[in-house]
Design an enzyme around this catalytic site. Sequence first.
Site, PDB file in Angstrom:
ATOM      1  N   LYS A   1       1.076  -1.203  -0.191  1.00 46.36           N
ATOM      2  CA  LYS A   1       0.134   0.268   0.446  1.00 46.36           C
ATOM      3  C   LYS A   1       0.939   0.884  -0.548  1.00 46.36           C
ATOM      4  O   LYS A   1       0.511   1.883  -0.803  1.00 46.36           O
ATOM      5  CB  LYS A   1      -0.722  -0.452   1.060  1.00 46.36           C
ATOM      6  CG  LYS A   1      -2.060  -0.668   1.618  1.00 46.36           C
ATOM      7  CD  LYS A   1      -3.101  -1.464   1.998  1.00 46.36           C
ATOM      8  CE  LYS A   1      -4.299  -1.374   2.418  1.00 46.36           C
ATOM      9  NZ  LYS A   1      -5.575  -1.425   3.358  1.00 46.36           N
TER      10      LYS A   1
ATOM     11  N   ASP B   1     -10.521   2.419   2.160  1.00 46.71           N
ATOM     12  CA  ASP B   1     -10.458   2.286   3.679  1.00 46.71           C
ATOM     13  C   ASP B   1     -10.990   2.652   4.543  1.00 46.71           C
ATOM     14  O   ASP B   1     -12.093   2.580   4.612  1.00 46.71           O
ATOM     15  CB  ASP B   1      -9.110   1.687   4.651  1.00 46.71           C
ATOM     16  CG  ASP B   1      -8.930   0.294   3.417  1.00 46.71           C
ATOM     17  OD1 ASP B   1      -9.656  -0.577   3.171  1.00 46.71           O
ATOM     18  OD2 ASP B   1      -7.427  -0.153   3.609  1.00 46.71           O
TER      19      ASP B   1
HETATM   20  P1  NAP Z   1      -1.119  -3.279  10.530  1.00 47.05           P
HETATM   21  O1  NAP Z   1      -0.787  -2.152   9.474  1.00 47.05           O
HETATM   22  O2  NAP Z   1      -0.201  -4.803   9.814  1.00 47.05           O
HETATM   23  O3  NAP Z   1      -1.602  -3.113  11.627  1.00 47.05           O
HETATM   24  C1  NAP Z   1      -1.657  -3.418  12.768  1.00 47.05           C
HETATM   25  C2  NAP Z   1      -2.246  -2.473  13.972  1.00 47.05           C
HETATM   26  O4  NAP Z   1      -2.678  -3.915  15.260  1.00 47.05           O
HETATM   27  C3  NAP Z   1      -1.077  -1.935  14.827  1.00 47.05           C
HETATM   28  O5  NAP Z   1      -1.477  -0.628  14.689  1.00 47.05           O
HETATM   29  C4  NAP Z   1      -0.217  -2.831  15.909  1.00 47.05           C
HETATM   30  O6  NAP Z   1      -0.107  -2.063  16.520  1.00 47.05           O
HETATM   31  C5  NAP Z   1      -2.023  -3.420  16.252  1.00 47.05           C
HETATM   32  N1  NAP Z   1      -1.529  -4.799  16.420  1.00 47.05           N
HETATM   33  C6  NAP Z   1      -1.273  -6.375  16.087  1.00 47.05           C
HETATM   34  N2  NAP Z   1      -0.998  -6.673  17.392  1.00 47.05           N
HETATM   35  C7  NAP Z   1      -1.006  -5.617  18.687  1.00 47.05           C
HETATM   36  C8  NAP Z   1      -1.116  -6.557  19.992  1.00 47.05           C
HETATM   37  N3  NAP Z   1      -0.935  -7.941  20.364  1.00 47.05           N
HETATM   38  N4  NAP Z   1      -1.800  -5.926  20.646  1.00 47.05           N
HETATM   39  C9  NAP Z   1      -2.237  -4.803  20.012  1.00 47.05           C
HETATM   40  N5  NAP Z   1      -1.569  -4.008  19.020  1.00 47.05           N
HETATM   41  C10 NAP Z   1      -1.580  -5.050  18.042  1.00 47.05           C
HETATM   42  O7  NAP Z   1      -2.156  -4.114   9.752  1.00 47.05           O
HETATM   43  P2  NAP Z   1      -3.822  -3.373   8.757  1.00 47.05           P
HETATM   44  O8  NAP Z   1      -3.452  -3.800   7.246  1.00 47.05           O
HETATM   45  O9  NAP Z   1      -3.983  -2.097   9.767  1.00 47.05           O
HETATM   46  O10 NAP Z   1      -4.843  -4.218   9.519  1.00 47.05           O
HETATM   47  C11 NAP Z   1      -5.462  -4.299  10.656  1.00 47.05           C
HETATM   48  C12 NAP Z   1      -6.450  -4.831  10.662  1.00 47.05           C
HETATM   49  O11 NAP Z   1      -7.727  -5.124   9.997  1.00 47.05           O
HETATM   50  C13 NAP Z   1      -6.761  -6.935  10.522  1.00 47.05           C
HETATM   51  O12 NAP Z   1      -7.309  -7.758  11.317  1.00 47.05           O
HETATM   52  C14 NAP Z   1      -7.445  -6.178   8.805  1.00 47.05           C
HETATM   53  O13 NAP Z   1      -7.815  -7.630   8.256  1.00 47.05           O
HETATM   54  C15 NAP Z   1      -8.017  -5.270   9.204  1.00 47.05           C
HETATM   55  N6  NAP Z   1      -9.179  -4.619   8.308  1.00 47.05           N
HETATM   56  C16 NAP Z   1     -10.037  -4.308   7.824  1.00 47.05           C
HETATM   57  C17 NAP Z   1     -10.649  -3.835   6.834  1.00 47.05           C
HETATM   58  C18 NAP Z   1     -11.886  -3.546   6.302  1.00 47.05           C
HETATM   59  O14 NAP Z   1     -12.526  -3.509   5.844  1.00 47.05           O
HETATM   60  N7  NAP Z   1     -12.648  -4.119   7.145  1.00 47.05           N
HETATM   61  C19 NAP Z   1      -9.850  -3.324   5.825  1.00 47.05           C
HETATM   62  C20 NAP Z   1      -8.072  -3.195   5.859  1.00 47.05           C
HETATM   63  C21 NAP Z   1      -7.824  -4.395   7.689  1.00 47.05           C
HETATM   64  P3  NAP Z   1       1.993  -1.813  16.334  1.00 47.05           P
HETATM   65  O15 NAP Z   1       2.080  -0.572  16.058  1.00 47.05           O
HETATM   66  O16 NAP Z   1       2.530  -2.158  17.836  1.00 47.05           O
HETATM   67  O17 NAP Z   1       2.394  -3.367  15.579  1.00 47.05           O
END
Ligand code: NAP
Length: 289
Positions: free
Chosen positions: A71, A107
């Site tokens: 992205k 998003d």
């Molecule tokens: P990402 O860029 O990898 O970001 C992950 C986030 O989660 C970061 O803020 C990370 O914190 C935090 N995190 C991970 N493990 C954690 C833990 N054990 N405790 C506290 N914080 C934690 O992922 P992303 O693309 O943003 O996606 C995040 C979620 O949203 C995923 O489940 C994805 O499937 C979902 N999603 C949904 C949609 C939708 O349309 N509904 C769209 C996109 C994504 P740190 O910065 O500290 O690592």
Amino acid sequence: MLPKATTKLYGLIGTPIDHSFSPSMHNKAFETLDIDGCYLAFDTDKEDLEKTVAALKQLGARGWNVTMPLKSEIVNYCDYLSPEAKLIGAVNTVVNDNGILTGYSTDGIGFFRNAKENDVIVKDKNILLLGAGGAARSIAAQAVLEDVKKLTIYNRTLEKALELKEDLSEEAKKRGVMIEAKALEDKESLRKDLLDSDLFINATSVGMSPDDKESIIEEADIPDNIVVADIVYTPNKTQLEKIAEKKNLKILDGLGMVLWQGAYAFNLWTQADFPVELIKKEVFKIDTK
Ligand code: NAP
């Protein structure tokens, strides 16, 4: 409609992509609206990005979605960026106008459209956002563009929340939106801020399968008059959503956001309205009465 000699190509690039709903959603929409298009998923990592973009351009693809881990990388290949994509330096949708690429981030727009469809209006409201990853960044940028009153970002890694605040600060100042960035480990502050918030959004991956018994926040810390949003959509109903349901709170789920981010992408490519209700029923199997 089966593909023909005139069929336009659309797609998804990133890795892993096997779990994506996008091919089912968009192909169903093409079929329903009788649009001569075909949407395919192309497993692509960072090393292959340059060649994949060149190939998609060469093949005359009209547009494509971009997911993890590309992205941010894809921005370097775009000729133009939409306001929200520019704010966060990330793109999830590319439109190809005869070789000229424009990048968008749907998003956040999708998240807030789903909120609106559920009668949750965020203008002048206080939003508490957990997370500072890719999805959280898009939601945060759009929150500023939606003129919320205050956006409080909590993240496990404080530096990333501070960086996001910094990226949005100029636009937020222009619009009179307050932004704060805090560490998730400061539970006392989180509890206090929750009491002062209208909408709480989990945009971390906590609660996602296979760790679907986890919730980023405990039941006792969720106030009784807040809207709870969880963008995680596997499982269908997260632990956080189960807690919110038990407390009789209004819930915005992750599938709603998936649906609307796709609807915006589809419209950017085709100018046609995405058949939202049909996709909910036939692709997501959500009963819409
Ligand atoms: P990402 O860029 O990898 O970001 C992950 C986030 O989660 C970061 O803020 C990370 O914190 C935090 N995190 C991970 N493990 C954690 C833990 N054990 N405790 C506290 N914080 C934690 O992922 P992303 O693309 O943003 O996606 C995040 C979620 O949203 C995923 O489940 C994805 O499937 C979902 N999603 C949904 C949609 C939708 O349309 N509904 C769209 C996109 C994504 P740190 O910065 O500290 O690592």
